[in-house]
Design a protein around this motif. Structure first.
Motif, PDB file in Angstrom:
ATOM      1  N   ARG A  60       0.827  -1.208   0.000  1.00  0.00           N
ATOM      2  CA  ARG A  60       0.000   0.000   0.000  1.00  0.00           C
ATOM      3  C   ARG A  60       0.864   1.263   0.000  1.00  0.00           C
ATOM      4  NH1 ARG A  60      -3.434  -3.020  -1.561  1.00  0.00           N
ATOM      5  NH2 ARG A  60      -5.409  -3.485  -0.523  1.00  0.00           N
ATOM      6  N   ASP A  67      -2.383   3.933  -6.810  1.00  0.00           N
ATOM      7  CA  ASP A  67      -3.720   3.704  -6.256  1.00  0.00           C
ATOM      8  C   ASP A  67      -4.580   4.960  -6.361  1.00  0.00           C
ATOM      9  OD1 ASP A  67      -3.136   1.099  -5.634  1.00  0.00           O
ATOM     10  OD2 ASP A  67      -2.742   1.465  -3.517  1.00  0.00           O
ATOM     11  N   THR A  73      -9.045   1.809  -7.165  1.00  0.00           N
ATOM     12  CA  THR A  73      -8.347   1.838  -5.878  1.00  0.00           C
ATOM     13  C   THR A  73      -8.244   3.240  -5.272  1.00  0.00           C
ATOM     14  OG1 THR A  73      -6.211   2.064  -7.034  1.00  0.00           O
ATOM     15  CG2 THR A  73      -6.962  -0.172  -6.526  1.00  0.00           C
ATOM     16  N   ARG A  76      -8.849   3.894  -1.481  1.00  0.00           N
ATOM     17  CA  ARG A  76      -8.087   3.200  -0.446  1.00  0.00           C
ATOM     18  C   ARG A  76      -7.587   4.187   0.611  1.00  0.00           C
ATOM     19  NH1 ARG A  76      -4.677  -1.313  -4.038  1.00  0.00           N
ATOM     20  NH2 ARG A  76      -6.421  -2.797  -4.220  1.00  0.00           N
ATOM     21  N   HIS A  77      -7.083   3.658   1.694  1.00  0.00           N
ATOM     22  CA  HIS A  77      -6.840   4.467   2.891  1.00  0.00           C
ATOM     23  C   HIS A  77      -5.758   5.539   2.721  1.00  0.00           C
ATOM     24  CE1 HIS A  77      -8.795   0.764   4.167  1.00  0.00           C
ATOM     25  NE2 HIS A  77      -9.224   1.399   5.231  1.00  0.00           N
TER      26      HIS A  77
END
Length: 226
Positions: A60, A67, A73, A76-77
């Protein structure tokens, strides 16, 4: 809060490699009725979870810019700021240390090999930048699960036949993952192609890549029967 972190590293996906590791543990410990004891079982489980968490957090971190650009994606965080980069790096570091610590408590061989395992499982995340065979590298990373569990039980007391069994199981994992990851990579075919990212789907086209996945899974079934 806990759900956010579990989602960040896709904790539920740990189950993908876990059956192979536990199967290897049981076969390696068959002289003891397939059970190495709760203490060793707990350490193997801890090492597995830490390794998977470290690899996923590293993935990640290094892929955060891609991302953010990929519609699939982008939520995502890290791209959305739900988790800070510093927090992600801390998790990656702590989980890597957890793998080394669990390996130390298992036996000296596992401890000495744990840094090598960390390099292998994290290196995969970089391979899509320079090789079409990124799926193979991911397969090798997951193949460490049965090998590590076997060595956790047996240490250096491994016969030639056991080495063969261990290698066959590792190759099964590689072939299974290659086929699975090719299918998964179909989702990002257009994005990877336009952003210079490598995969067998990009190199061979979806149709040919799917045929390769089918062959990989056929070979996997043959080795499982063996």
């Amino acid at each position: 809060m806990l759900n956010k972190w579990l989602s960040f590293v896709r904790f539920s996906h740990t189950v993908f490699a876990l059956p192979f590791a536990l199967a290897a543990m049981a076969v390696a410990a068959r002289a003891n009725h397939g059970w190495p004891g709760c203490y060793k079982f707990g350490l193997i489980l801890a090492a597995m979870v830490c390794a998977r968490t470290c690899a996923m957090a590293f993935n990640r971190i290094v892929d955060r810019k891609f991302d953010a650009l990929n519609p699939r994606t982008a939520d995502r965080h890290l791209p959305t700021g739900q988790i800070s980069l510093l927090s992600a790096v801390t998790l990656c570091t702590l989980s890597g240390a957890g793998l080394v610590g669990a390996s130390f408590l298992l036996n000296p061989l596992c401890f000495y090999l744990s840094p090598v395992a960390l390099v292998v499982i994290c290196f995969y995340s970089l391979t899509k930048r320079f090789t079409d065979y990124t799926h193979v590298f991911l397969g090798l990373a997951l193949a460490l699960a049965p090998v590590g569990a076997w060595l956790a039980v047996k240490g250096t007391d491994v016969s030639f036949l056991e080495i063969l069994q261990m290698v066959v199981l590792a190759v099964v994992v590689v072939l299974w993952l290659v086929g699975f990851d090719i299918i998964y990579a179909l989702q990002d075919y257009e994005f990877d192609r336009t952003h210079g990212l490598h995969s067998l789907v990009v190199a061979w086209g979806p149709k040919n890549a799917l045929q390769a996945a089918f062959i990989a899974h056929l070979l996997m079934c043959g080795l499982l029967l063996l």
